[in-house]
Design a protein around this motif. Structure first.
Motif, PDB file in Angstrom:
ATOM      1  N   UNK A 187       3.910  -3.402  -9.097  1.00 52.93           N
ATOM      2  CA  UNK A 187       2.671  -2.944  -9.714  1.00 52.93           C
ATOM      3  C   UNK A 187       1.914  -2.139  -8.657  1.00 52.93           C
ATOM      4  N   UNK A 188       1.300  -1.049  -9.065  1.00 53.77           N
ATOM      5  CA  UNK A 188       0.633  -0.219  -8.055  1.00 53.77           C
ATOM      6  C   UNK A 188      -0.621  -0.907  -7.519  1.00 53.77           C
ATOM      7  N   UNK A 189      -1.091  -0.464  -6.339  1.00 52.38           N
ATOM      8  CA  UNK A 189      -2.198  -1.174  -5.674  1.00 52.38           C
ATOM      9  C   UNK A 189      -3.452  -1.311  -6.546  1.00 52.38           C
ATOM     10  N   UNK A 540      11.459   9.154   2.589  1.00 52.58           N
ATOM     11  CA  UNK A 540      11.427   7.776   2.129  1.00 52.58           C
ATOM     12  C   UNK A 540      10.341   7.584   1.075  1.00 52.58           C
ATOM     13  N   UNK A 541      10.639   6.789   0.049  1.00 52.64           N
ATOM     14  CA  UNK A 541       9.576   6.375  -0.861  1.00 52.64           C
ATOM     15  C   UNK A 541       9.353   4.890  -0.641  1.00 52.64           C
ATOM     16  N   UNK A 542       8.128   4.458  -0.806  1.00 57.07           N
ATOM     17  CA  UNK A 542       7.848   3.043  -0.605  1.00 57.07           C
ATOM     18  C   UNK A 542       6.605   2.658  -1.380  1.00 57.07           C
ATOM     19  N   UNK A 543       6.509   1.367  -1.701  1.00 57.62           N
ATOM     20  CA  UNK A 543       5.244   0.915  -2.253  1.00 57.62           C
ATOM     21  C   UNK A 543       4.554  -0.060  -1.320  1.00 57.62           C
ATOM     22  N   UNK A 544       5.150  -0.293  -0.148  1.00 57.67           N
ATOM     23  CA  UNK A 544       4.426  -1.049   0.878  1.00 57.67           C
ATOM     24  C   UNK A 544       3.571  -0.056   1.647  1.00 57.67           C
ATOM     25  N   UNK A 545       2.258  -0.133   1.421  1.00 57.69           N
ATOM     26  CA  UNK A 545       1.429   0.916   2.015  1.00 57.69           C
ATOM     27  C   UNK A 545       1.378   0.821   3.523  1.00 57.69           C
ATOM     28  N   UNK A 546       1.576  -0.399   4.068  1.00 57.30           N
ATOM     29  CA  UNK A 546       1.536  -0.470   5.536  1.00 57.30           C
ATOM     30  C   UNK A 546       2.741   0.258   6.133  1.00 57.30           C
ATOM     31  N   UNK A 587      -6.790   1.279   1.035  1.00 57.05           N
ATOM     32  CA  UNK A 587      -8.098   1.725   0.538  1.00 57.05           C
ATOM     33  C   UNK A 587      -8.099   3.229   0.290  1.00 57.05           C
ATOM     34  N   UNK A 588      -7.436   3.952   1.189  1.00 57.43           N
ATOM     35  CA  UNK A 588      -7.361   5.402   1.010  1.00 57.43           C
ATOM     36  C   UNK A 588      -6.585   5.741  -0.252  1.00 57.43           C
ATOM     37  N   UNK A 589      -5.511   5.006  -0.455  1.00 55.39           N
ATOM     38  CA  UNK A 589      -4.665   5.242  -1.624  1.00 55.39           C
ATOM     39  C   UNK A 589      -5.460   5.014  -2.900  1.00 55.39           C
ATOM     40  N   UNK A 590      -6.163   3.870  -2.948  1.00 56.72           N
ATOM     41  CA  UNK A 590      -6.934   3.549  -4.145  1.00 56.72           C
ATOM     42  C   UNK A 590      -8.045   4.570  -4.370  1.00 56.72           C
ATOM     43  N   UNK A 591      -8.646   4.990  -3.269  1.00 56.49           N
ATOM     44  CA  UNK A 591      -9.709   5.992  -3.373  1.00 56.49           C
ATOM     45  C   UNK A 591      -9.170   7.276  -4.009  1.00 56.49           C
ATOM     46  N   UNK A 592      -8.006   7.716  -3.520  1.00 53.29           N
ATOM     47  CA  UNK A 592      -7.439   8.973  -4.028  1.00 53.29           C
ATOM     48  C   UNK A 592      -7.025   8.852  -5.490  1.00 53.29           C
ATOM     49  N   UNK A 593      -6.360   7.727  -5.828  1.00 53.29           N
ATOM     50  CA  UNK A 593      -5.869   7.559  -7.197  1.00 53.29           C
ATOM     51  C   UNK A 593      -7.045   7.480  -8.174  1.00 53.29           C
ATOM     52  N   UNK A 594      -8.083   6.718  -7.785  1.00 55.55           N
ATOM     53  CA  UNK A 594      -9.209   6.588  -8.704  1.00 55.55           C
ATOM     54  C   UNK A 594      -9.959   7.888  -8.850  1.00 55.55           C
TER      55      UNK A 594
END
Lengths: 603, 388, 369
Positions: A187-189, A540-546, A587-594
């Motif tokens: 599930x996405x962040x 590479x694709x990943x869903x582990x943001x770290x 947090x950056x990811x969520x900021x951009x997606x939202x």
């Protein structure tokens, strides 16, 4: 944005301390298949207190799902006792099942039914009286944000929405105990955050007790209490803070200039006394085996080229430390030390563009899966492709591998136009997918043999490469093992060995670390770093943001387009605000997606 | 109020109303799934019609217009009258050839199925000793067709004898004549018995294959796991599957019977009630088999394979639908007793062609009932609310 | 290129034979089918149950009935004494036929030189009824010949001498068993090829294969050859069993037989790979194979002759490779047909095989994405 109520240290003692809603006492469970006995759970004991969220943390294959099924009365324990709400889960399983709420890993939504019909079914099954339903539904729909979609078929929902609907279905009659098996995996962040906030609301407002399993170590911090499960055994139980405190004084960080962090991280992780070294922003985080003496600090600082600064410990640090101590006890060598045998290749042509994507579009019927994507990757770069499910990263990936032709645009891999000479381009690339797609019923050796022949290796070179693969990835003792029976970490190694058999210039990795334990993930990134240093280009694709921090550059995708492109620091700086002076990658990811969602929803 | 409802559930003693509500939910869910999943509609309605058309037209044992070479070495009035009786028959298509060598060649090349050979002395012998030999050579590869053709040849020959006798004014001197009375299917159309038998094969497919696949689908998608951890009892889950697929199977049956009577003009001499009662029993047995298969297999692929091997082929070969059970070796005859389709084929062929014959219907119906009970209770016994 | 294809073939065999489930599918069902078909699928009638209703006091009636009793095809189950007993016996299917000798049989035969005997047959299974009637007629004929000879009656003006070529005793097992070679070879090759790509798609290994230097044609070849080898093996086993176990004669040459098997396999593999490249899941592959197999078998002339079908269905059978193979098998086994005579059966299969493989290749390339 949903504000996430963190259960910080002071709220760790919530709930009624002595009321155990769920209790495991010395539970053992074995599975027998192909004349092989596997110990899924060994002497597991723990309790879930009323009104708390208990997290069940452990890598794939640790026994989390078995434990959940035992608690739900779906399996019988070989030994020990399980009590759910005062009842025996084995003897009284019907009554237990009538009481609790249980959401299996892949929640069984009927995809041909609409959201509302799914709710109706579970309301019927749970015996919710008709007159109460409309009120209950509207509560649930408001909570999950699914209200606008009640007539949509469940199969047409996104992954996150499906999970929320699954949760709503288990909640049609609010149960006193909720068992959630990996509700946040895949599930996405953004949706992950929403699921967590729903869980908190349930605990706070309805005094529900929740047992939740997860792979994500950062989610442990959201729980009141954590049970760590590893290879079927409980490694520890307690509030997250209790895991962190033993590490006080052992966690440090060094600031590193952007270009060299992977090099330095590689060196530091091999240094004596270092348990763990990970990249975090512009810094490398270190976990040491003890509080460092001044000499140790000095030598580490010398190695890093910058002074060590103390940082507060995280849950993940203690988890890694725990696993490392177990592994070294088993006599397993640290992977990082073995890589030294790889030759270091100079990176003269560093500026050479190896992958070029220009204005690429891909449509499926009316649906634009990839919309005007442009980026370039240079030789020896590690380039990350991040995005939620359905963002278009897999489609982009498949086009680059020549598995899918683009509708329009230009794709060049190793200077070859993928549309014209896909086979020629493919000979120069290695590919590894999230499923570790090996032939499961073939042995390790047969898999390696197969891929060596497929890549046209023969004679001495083939013998050399096969020997290299066995030696490098420590597979020698497993040559005759059937690859389907390997632990996930070994499957990953074997898949990587197969992908590297022909020494490719370019390596494509599709979610290469999903499901493997954090140690295997670290080991894996060591290999990737090393390959990059040799001049291999890695996409590479990943869903582990770290993990995004390990990339030299990355692109964040949403609804088929690139939202942001740049180094991790550049991406994070986009989300910088007075409220968030040091945003994390998540947090950056969520900021951009939202931001993108608002743009799409707005006029 | 809500709490009360919840606590009622926790006692594990679901009320009758709760059971009905759960069952209604499950049945409604199943119907919605069927409606929205074209593949189950295809298996339940398109497949029966396609199979019925295919088998109904494709499987026929009635040979007509069999090509026969005729070699007459010395044509005369006698040979003409003999050949004439064959020409009149709708069973033969005569190919006149001038000599045996050509005829044998034609037989070898499959241009003709047989040869009628009248030697040069046919007329002479017929007059002198009164018994001229006629040589008939048939291609015996397809033994069944060859036997049928033998019968037709005999028939044409007898007709010729009769005509000869009448034209000579002497009474026919055949000592014993067989007067044949064929009951139930006086025209001996093979469709009339193949199509009712087919209905049994098709019902096996709908009942067992479809049920096995949809149950296995629930396991595969993980929906079963979520269902099990609700107050629902296992017999309710099973019933919730059986009811919709029973209805679907009966729909398929009505369609098949309609096609049989409407398109293939098969007479339906018995009562529709008996037909449907027997088919219901059979459908229950087939659903029970499907249930058992899905419990063993738990994934759609294996379930499909087992269903084809254990339901379709036996229903096709061992049910007496094409091949006569009485002529099989006894160990195989014993095996046929385990196949529910055998009993339905017997009932269907009787109800369609003969009418309500209690002495066929009751024992076979009882056997079907027994099998239905056996398979359903085995299915019930083998399903648990556990994953092991 | 050949090294790659060889590697793929070796891998396919390992994957097929190491998995107990697929090993089972290749070995067990064909054997069961061979035995069941070989023994159960027969049109020959033995032990036809019949009842006697003899109202005739004379010796002639008894003599006629003795012919039935002595025949290996008939089994007497009852002696009736009332007209009303006939119907229940036939209705119940206890007797397939009832031989009714009327009270004036002997008298008529003596006075009028002619009498009739009534035979009542259950026509529910029309094929069985027809065959049973054929047996009845031949028994009555024999009686007639003997009676005529004894009483100096003139013989009928013409006598039929019937002979059957290729299968003199008209054994239907000789007809069915060679057909099983086609049936089982088809089923096994379909199961091996139709599921092979779908299995890899489901396991995710297909993408892995596609990013290697394999060209689509090579993958196709690597998938086709194992099916071919298994098909040849399966066909050989069944041919051997047909000859040595079921004692079916093989008059023709092995070269002709194997030319037929090879061409048939090529066309069957073409269909299998076509289904394979269309199917996304193994289940779709299985259903696809099933929906091809059933009509292919029904319309091949395996159980019922193609000549009996309506003409538009006969036209459809022209695209069914199994139809030609059936002709070849029976021709080579029972008739000893030479190679040249079967050319008309060979070339349509070659055409069908070529078209199928080309189509499969085209679909394969298209469905890669």
């Amino acid at each position: 944005m949903v504000a996430l109520p963190f259960p910080c240290e002071q709220s760790a003692r919530v709930g009624e301390p002595d009321v155990a809603i769920l209790e495991f006492r010395q539970v053992c469970k074995d599975f027998v298949s192909r004349r092989k006995r596997t110990h899924a759970l060994r002497n597991v004991s723990f309790r879930v207190r009323r009104g708390t969220v208990t997290g069940l943390i452990g890598p794939d294959g640790a026994g989390k799902t078995t434990l959940m099924r035992l608690a739900a009365g779906l399996l019988l324990a070989d030994a020990g006792e399980i009590r759910v709400l005062g009842r025996d889960a084995a003897a009284d399983s019907l009554a237990v099942q009538a009481t609790i709420g249980y959401m299996p890993q892949h929640f069984g939504l009927y995809e041909e039914l609409t959201v509302e019909e799914n709710l109706d079914l579970y309301a019927d099954l749970q015996g919710v009286p008709e007159e109460q339903r409309s009120q209950r539904y509207s509560e649930l729909m408001a909570m999950t944000g699914l209200a606008p979609f009640t007539r949509r078929l469940a199969g047409r929902l996104s992954g996150g929405m499906k999970q929320k609907l699954g949760l709503a279905c288990t909640l049609v009659r609010s149960p006193p105990l909720l068992l959630l098996d990996e509700p946040t995996v895949g599930v996405d962040p953004v949706s992950r955050r929403e699921l967590w906030s729903i869980v908190y609301r349930l605990v706070q407002q309805q005094k529900m007790s929740v047992l939740l399993s997860t792979l994500y170590l950062d989610e442990a911090e959201h729980c009141h209490e954590v049970v760590i499960l590893h290879e079927g055994a409980v490694l520890g139980q307690g509030p997250p803070a209790s895991f962190r405190s033993p590490l006080h004084g052992r966690t440090w960080a060094v600031s590193i200039p952007a270009g060299k962090k992977r090099d330095i991280q590689g060196k530091l992780s091999g240094a004596p006394g270092v348990v763990d070294a990970v990249i975090q922003g512009e810094r490398v985080r270190l976990v040491l085996d003890a509080e460092p003496s001044p000499e140790v600090s000095r030598s580490l600082a010398e190695l890093a080229g910058a002074p060590l600064e103390p940082v507060p410990p995280r849950f993940e640090d203690s988890f890694i430390a725990m696993l490392r101590s177990r592994r070294s006890g088993n006599g397993e060598a640290k992977a990082a030390n073995r890589i030294s045998s790889l030759p270091n290749v100079s990176t003269d042509g560093a500026e050479e563009t190896v992958i070029a994507v220009r204005d690429v579009q891909r449509r499926f019927g009316d649906f634009l899966a990839v919309n005007r994507v442009t980026f370039e990757v240079k030789r020896g770069e590690v380039f990350g492709l991040l995005g939620a499910n359905g963002a278009g990263k897999t489609t982009t990936f498949r086009m680059l591998c020549g598995l899918l032709p683009p509708s329009t645009g230009l794709l060049r891999v190793a200077g070859i136009d993928v549309r014209r000479a896909a086979a020629a381009a493919r000979a120069r690339l290695g590919y590894m997918s999230q499923k570790f797609s090996l032939y499961g019923n073939l042995s390790v050796w047969q898999n390696l043999q197969f891929f060596s022949k497929v890549y046209g290796l023969s004679g001495r070179r083939r013998a050399e490469r096969l020997a290299w693969a066995l030696e490098q990835f420590q597979l020698t003792s497993l040559v005759d093992a059937v690859s389907a029976d390997l632990p996930l970490g070994y499957k990953q190694r074997l898949a990587l060995a197969c992908a590297l058999m022909h020494e490719p210039d370019i390596l494509f990795l599709d979610e290469p670390t999903s499901g493997v334990d954090p140690l295997a993930r670290r080991e894996f990134w060591h290999w990737i770093n090393h390959l990059a240093r040799q001049g291999v280009t890695v996409l590479v694709t990943t869903h582990f943001l770290e993990e995004a921090e390990y990339c030299d550059r990355l692109a964040i995708m949403a609804s088929g387009a690139i939202l942001a492109l740049g180094t991790p620091e550049e991406i994070k700086s986009l989300a910088r605000s007075p409220r968030l002076p040091h945003p994390t990658m998540e947090e950056a990811f969520i900021y951009l997606i939202e931001g993108a969602n608002k743009g799409a929803a707005g006029p | 109020m809500k709490r009360q409802e919840g606590s009622k559930g926790t006692l594990g003693e679901p009320s009758r109303g709760g059971r009905l509500m759960r069952l209604r939910g499950l049945v409604r869910k199943e119907f919605l799934q069927i409606l929205r999943d074209p593949s189950s509609i295809a298996i339940a309605f398109v497949m029966p019609v396609v199979l019925l058309l295919l088998f109904g037209y494709g499987l026929s044992l009635d040979a007509e217009h069999v090509p026969l070479a005729v070699v007459v070495e010395e044509p005369s009035a006698e040979t003409a009258s003999f050949i004439g009786s064959f020409q009149q028959s709708r069973y033969f298509e005569l190919v006149p050839l001038s000599n045996m060598r050509q005829a044998e060649q034609a037989l070898r090349e499959h241009r003709v199925k047989g040869i009628i050979y009248l030697r040069e002395n046919f007329a002479r012998q017929r007059r002198s000793i009164g018994a001229a030999p006629v040589q008939i050579i048939l291609n015996g590869v397809d033994a069944n067709t060859a036997r049928l053709v033998q019968g037709y040849v005999n028939g044409a020959w007898e007709k010729w004898l009769e005509l000869e006798a009448r034209s000579n004014g002497v009474p026919l001197t055949i000592p014993v004549q067989v007067s044949e009375r064929v009951w139930f299917n006086s025209e001996l159309r093979s469709q009339d018995y193949l199509v009712p038998g087919l209905i049994a094969v098709i019902m096996t497919l709908i009942g067992a294959l479809l049920t096995a696949m949809v149950m296995a689908r629930e396991w595969e998608r993980g929906t079963m796991e979520a269902l099990l951890v609700t107050p629902v009892a296992i017999q309710e889950v099973l019933l919730g599957k059986l009811v919709p697929y029973f209805v679907l199977g009966m729909g398929g049956l009505i369609l098949s019977v309609g096609t049989a009577v409407g398109l293939f003009a098969i007479p339906l001499r018995g009562s529709v009630i008996v037909l449907f009662a027997a088919s219901s029993l059979f459908l229950l047995a087939a659903l029970g088999m499907g249930l058992l298969i899905s419990i063993v297999a738990k994934n759609q692929f294996v379930a499909g394979q087992i269903a084809i091997i254990v339901t379709f082929l036996p229903a096709f070969i061992l049910s007496g639908f094409i091949f006569d059970i009485g002529s099989m070796p006894w160990p195989i005859q014993m095996i046929t007793h385990l196949i529910p389709a055998r009993y339905l084929v017997a009932i269907l062929q009787t109800v369609f062609l003969a009418g309500n014959v209690p002495s066929v219907i009751w024992p076979n119906g009882a056997a079907l009932l027994l099998m239905a009970i056996l398979f359903l209770s085995l299915g019930r016994w083998k399903s648990h609310k556990r994953l092991e | 290129m050949w090294q790659r294809v060889a590697a793929l073939i070796v891998k396919e065999f390992l994957a097929l034979l190491k998995d107990p489930k697929s090993r089972f599918v290749i070995v067990i069902p064909p054997m069961i089918q061979l035995l069941v078909f070989g023994y159960a699928a027969t049109y020959d009638l033995n032990d036809i149950p019949y009842a006697v209703y003899n109202e005739d006091p004379g010796a002639e009636g008894r003599e006629l009935l003795a012919g039935f009793r002595l025949s290996p095809h008939f089994r007497e189950i009852a002696h009736l004494s009332h007209d009303a007993d006939i119907a229940p016996l036939i209705d119940k299917r206890e007797a397939l036929l009832v031989v009714h000798v009327g009270p004036r049989f002997s008298r008529d035969l003596a006075t009028a030189q002619s009498a009739s005997v009534q035979v009542i047959v259950d026509g529910r299974n029309s094929n069985t009824a027809l065959l049973a009637l054929g047996y009845v007629r031949s028994i009555v004929h024999r009686f007639n010949d003997q009676w005529a000879a004894r009483h100096g009656q003139p013989k009928p003006p013409a006598q039929l001498e019937m002979r059957a070529w290729f299968n003199p005793n008209l054994e239907s097992r000789w007809f069915i068993v060679p057909g099983i070679v086609a049936l089982l070879t088809l089923v096994v090759t379909m199961l091996v090829t139709a599921l092979s790509v779908a299995r890899e798609r489901e396991q995710g290994t297909f993408d892995q294969l596609l990013v290697t230097p394999f060209r689509p044609a090579e993958i196709l070849l690597g998938k086709a050859l194992p099916g071919f080898i298994i098909g040849i093996g399966e066909a050989t086993v069944i041919v051997l069993l047909a000859i040595f176990w079921f004692k079916v004669p093989l008059w023709g040459s092995l070269l002709t037989l194997y030319t037929g098997i090879t061409l048939f396999l090529v066309s069957a593999i073409g269909v299998g790979l076509m289904i394979s490249s269309l199917a996304v899941t193994q289940q779709q592959g299985l259903l696809g194979a099933f929906f091809f197999l059933v009509p292919a078998i029904i319309l091949s002339g395996f159980a019922t002759p193609i000549a009996n079908m309506p003409s538009f269905i006969q036209k459809i059978t022209l695209v069914n490779p199994m139809r030609y193979f059936m002709e070849i098998l029976r021709g080579v086994f029972l008739e000893g047909m030479p190679f040249l005579m079967l050319v008309d059966q060979f070339w349509p299969m070659a055409v069908i095989g070529g078209v199928n493989l080309t189509l499969a290749g085209w679909l394969f390339r298209r469905r890669l994405y």
